[in-house]
Design an enzyme around this catalytic site. Structure first.
Site, mmCIF file in Angstrom:
data_model
loop_
_atom_site.group_PDB
_atom_site.id
_atom_site.type_symbol
_atom_site.label_atom_id
_atom_site.label_comp_id
_atom_site.label_asym_id
_atom_site.label_seq_id
_atom_site.Cartn_x
_atom_site.Cartn_y
_atom_site.Cartn_z
ATOM 1 N N ASN A 17 34.607 39.280 39.058
ATOM 2 C CA ASN A 17 34.715 39.580 40.420
ATOM 3 C C ASN A 17 36.015 39.230 40.978
ATOM 4 O OD1 ASN A 17 33.113 37.792 43.474
ATOM 5 N ND2 ASN A 17 33.358 39.787 42.877
ATOM 6 N N CYS A 67 38.689 41.829 40.136
ATOM 7 C CA CYS A 67 39.468 43.142 40.115
ATOM 8 C C CYS A 67 38.322 44.366 40.682
ATOM 9 C CB CYS A 67 39.747 43.541 38.668
ATOM 10 S SG CYS A 67 40.917 42.319 37.821
ATOM 11 N N ARG A 68 37.624 44.838 39.909
ATOM 12 C CA ARG A 68 36.929 45.880 40.212
ATOM 13 C C ARG A 68 35.721 45.666 41.574
ATOM 14 N NH1 ARG A 68 34.358 47.276 34.602
ATOM 15 N NH2 ARG A 68 34.566 45.068 34.534
#
Length: 157
Positions: free
Chosen positions: A15, A17-18
């Site tokens: 939770n 980066c992407r």
């Protein structure tokens, strides 16, 4: 339709980066479309690795480059998320396995758990973790999130 009926939780491993990129991209798209008030939008992690952390600085730099602000503190998916979010969209098969395992144990699960990439018009199902990569990997994640979030929003508007 009541605003609480539309909700999406974006999920990746940490939770940072992407999923916060997907969350910020979706929020911007929903805002531009004038429907952000109809949505509850959040992101979370399958792991506990980064709880309390801000998004990765490379992801933040990528988002700034595209004029998108991010404000998120990493958290882990909770059992309540499965009862309160209509859609839980994750980034890869590992996330999907973890979420499906958790969903099967969650009370009152109403979430549709799926890969965010299942909405990609370019058919790139997996959004790879850019953590060990470079700026170009964060840009790839951003571009995938834009395509997928646009398609998801169109399908659910």
């Amino acid at each position: 339709m009541a605003s609480s009926n539309k909700s999406v939780l974006f999920v990746c491993l940490g939770n940072i980066c992407r999923s916060p990129i997907a969350e910020a991209v979706f929020r911007k798209l929903a805002t531009e479309r004038g429907v952000v008030d109809q949505w509850r939008i959040d992101s979370a992690a399958t792991s506990t690795y980064e709880i309390g952390s801000s998004p990765d600085y490379r992801g933040q730099a990528c988002m700034r480059k595209h004029g998108i602000t991010m404000s998120h503190i990493a958290r882990q998916v909770t059992n309540d998320d499965f009862a309160s979010f209509e859609h839980i969209l994750c980034m890869d098969e590992s996330n999907l396995r973890d979420l499906n395992r958790r969903a099967s144990k969650a009370k009152n699960c109403r979430s549709k758990v799926d890969l965010l990439g299942s909405y990609d018009p370019h058919k790139q199902l997996i959004i790879e973790d850019p953590y060990y990569g470079g700026d170009e990997d964060f840009e790839t994640v951003y571009q995938q999130c834009v395509r997928c979030c646009k398609a998801f929003l169109e399908k659910n508007s």
